[in-house]
Design an enzyme around this catalytic site. Structure first.
Site, PDB file in Angstrom:
ATOM      1  N   LYS A 106       0.853  -1.198   0.000  1.00  0.00           N
ATOM      2  CA  LYS A 106       0.000   0.000   0.000  1.00  0.00           C
ATOM      3  C   LYS A 106       0.885   1.242   0.000  1.00  0.00           C
ATOM      4  CE  LYS A 106      -3.779   1.967   2.831  1.00  0.00           C
ATOM      5  NZ  LYS A 106      -4.569   1.763   4.073  1.00  0.00           N
TER       6      LYS A 106
ATOM      7  N   SER B  50      -9.446   1.741   3.424  1.00  0.00           N
ATOM      8  CA  SER B  50      -8.617   2.530   2.535  1.00  0.00           C
ATOM      9  C   SER B  50      -7.641   1.706   1.697  1.00  0.00           C
ATOM     10  CB  SER B  50      -7.819   3.560   3.338  1.00  0.00           C
ATOM     11  OG  SER B  50      -6.947   2.916   4.274  1.00  0.00           O
TER      12      SER B  50
ATOM     13  N   SER C   6      -9.667  -0.603   7.494  1.00  0.00           N
ATOM     14  CA  SER C   6      -9.099  -0.398   6.158  1.00  0.00           C
ATOM     15  C   SER C   6      -8.378  -1.592   5.554  1.00  0.00           C
ATOM     16  CB  SER C   6      -8.163   0.811   6.157  1.00  0.00           C
ATOM     17  OG  SER C   6      -8.909   1.994   6.238  1.00  0.00           O
TER      18      SER C   6
END
Lengths: 463, 67
Positions: A80, A150, A174
């Site tokens: 990420k 997220s 997330s």
């Protein structure tokens, strides 16, 4: 050979170890798959193809010379874009970070590289991890819908067979929300289990780092590589990592699982509730004892989550909110401005209520191995959909709707794993989560695996 | 029961000044609904008596050296 991308991480690891597949060839396939999907998914901020091919070449030489490092050796993974990789920008999917450059690796990136993993790229996040939709990215099952967030790019790429594991971060769900909406496994370990050093923070007291994978065993292998103490992270716990594979295949016979009678089953899509209750039934049929439990202090969970997250996020962004406000997306800017104006006594109250909630959850867990509940109340929403309308006419904005069921494990710091449990009539995945005792990731993974081996959800491919 | 807290644009501009946060009247007016939602949510923190409950700070006083 292209079928190699449909193998689980553990399966492909065995093939790499036995030299049935070459790391270089596997990485090339992974990069080709990502390139083919990017026009539809846009899961990546950037690909690191040259570095990946170099790492794959090194893995190949090492494996060929008998220096096999373990199950991540030569396996394509993604990170990420909240995690630092030395020499690359950490954009956090934000224009605010257009000129950023990381000086060193995040702790988790170092651990992946030490394990011989091949990092193929950096995945999109909702801007600074402050949201659940990841508007840059499409859901691999239906690209007109959100992948969740997220860690939306990580969820989308793992589900689409672009890589075998991706790192995410979880402050209010997330990791688990994109895992749920993309039909994969997402593991939020106990607070302090995995180092967050080198990961851009949303909320220091709620942030967790962890993996998104296609199978439960893949999550266990990934956690084994990532878990450990790191004094550079003030939240890191100095206790040895567990053996996350040891009890994985032991089944649920004799385990006692709590099912909430309040909070977690309020305002759910009927299809989601049906699938989660079917999953509970399957665990019961395998020998688990089911007990109804009352979630304590339920009406204060979201107040603690937002009462901690908002001021901490605004503190993290204090300087850039005053110098680069126009570069934030409108939703994140509003959150940061509002968080700047929350009185300190509210923040302290949230910390104090959190202490009481932790104690109350400890009491609730007495005699239980885990609590099972839906991960999210609905399947993926459309990318242009601002809210969910429930059967009773209540309208709930998508952010609190999706955070509502994942936030309890952030507030309490307890480990939680999201597990796929079916598909809606519209073809979108459903999911349940298993929440466990602190640092008992092995137990929740065992329960997850007991369910997974009765189903074939993890073998379905979004094409 | 205490009254729920509500904000308005003038209050937000004043609070933003205390927080050293630039805030135009237009921006403040735009932020009012979100801020009211947040305040209403945070009012739940005062539902029960917290008595002697201490906050769970993460800070530890040890001097272990970073790696």
């Amino acid at each position: 050979m292209k079928d190699a991308l449909n193998l689980s991480l553990r399966e492909v690891a065995a093939a790499l170890r036995d030299r049935q597949i070459s790391p270089v060839e596997l990485t090339r396939l992974s990069l080709e798959q990502i390139a083919a999907d990017e026009p539809r998914l846009n899961a990546y901020v950037c690909l690191t193809a040259d570095r990946a091919m170099a790492a794959a070449g090194q893995a190949e030489r090492e494996i060929n010379s008998g220096q096999y490092r373990g199950e991540l050796h030569g396996v394509p993974v993604a990170v990420k874009d909240l995690y630092d990789i030395a020499g690359l920008p950490t954009t956090c999917s934000s224009r605010v970070r257009h000129d950023h450059q990381a000086g060193e690796n995040a702790a988790c990136v170092d651990l992946l590289e030490q394990a011989g993993a091949v990092i193929v790229g950096k995945t999109h996040t909702h801007e600074f991890a402050y949201g659940i939709s990841t508007p840059t990215t499409g859901n691999p099952w239906k690209s007109t819908h959100i992948p969740g967030g997220s860690s939306g790019g990580s969820g989308a790429s793992v589900a689409a067979r672009g890589c075998f594991m991706a790192l995410g971060s979880d402050t209010g769900g997330s990791i688990r929300i994109p895992a749920a909406l993309c039909g994969i496994v997402g593991l939020k370990p106990t607070y302090g289990r995995v180092s967050r050093y080198g990961v851009a923070s949303l909320s220091w007291s709620l942030d967790h780092a962890g993996p998104l994978t296609r199978t439960v065993a893949d999550a266990a292998v990934s956690l084994a590589a990532l878990a450990g103490h790191d004094p550079r992270d003030p939240g890191s716990m100095n206790m040895p990592a567990g053996d996350y594979l040891a009890e994985l295949e032991q089944g649920v016979k004799g385990l006692r699982i709590g099912i909430p009678r309040n909070y977690f089953f309020d305002h759910l899509e009927p299809g989601v509730e049906r699938h989660v209750r079917e999953a509970i039934g399957r665990l019961q049929s395998e020998g688990a004892t089911i007990a109804e439990v009352e979630i304590p202090m339920a009406e204060q969970i979201m107040a603690v989550e937002f009462g901690l997250c908002m001021p901490e996020a605004s503190a993290y962004h204090h300087e850039t909110l005053r110098t680069r406000a126009g570069l934030y997306g409108e939703d994140v800017r509003s959150f940061l401005e509002a968080g700047s104006l929350i009185p300190a006594v509210d923040y302290i109250a949230a910390l104090r209520v959190r202490s009481r909630m932790q104690a109350a959850w400890r009491r609730m867990f007495e005699g239980l191995d885990a609590v099972v509940a839906p991960t999210v109340p609905a399947v993926a929403t459309r990318r242009d959909q601002p809210a969910i309308e429930w059967a009773d006419g209540t309208v709930e904005p998508v952010t609190p709707a999706f955070v509502r069921l994942s936030a309890p494990a952030n507030v309490t710091g307890l480990p939680s794993v999201a597990v796929p449990c079916g598909f809606s009539e519209s073809g979108l995945p459903t999911s349940f989560q298993i929440i466990g005792h602190p640092f008992q990731e092995a137990r929740i993974l065992r329960i997850a695996r007991a369910y997974e081996r009765m189903t074939d959800w993890t073998t379905r491919v979004p094409r | 029961m205490p009254q729920p807290r509500v904000s308005d644009a003038d209050l937000l501009i004043a609070a933003a000044r205390l927080a050293d946060l630039p805030m135009t009247p237009e921006r403040a007016a735009q932020l009012v609904p979100a801020m009211n939602g947040v305040l209403q949510l945070l009012d739940a923190l005062n539902q029960g008596a917290l008595q002697e409950t201490a906050p769970a700070f993460a800070f530890r006083a040890g001097w272990e050296a970073p790696a």
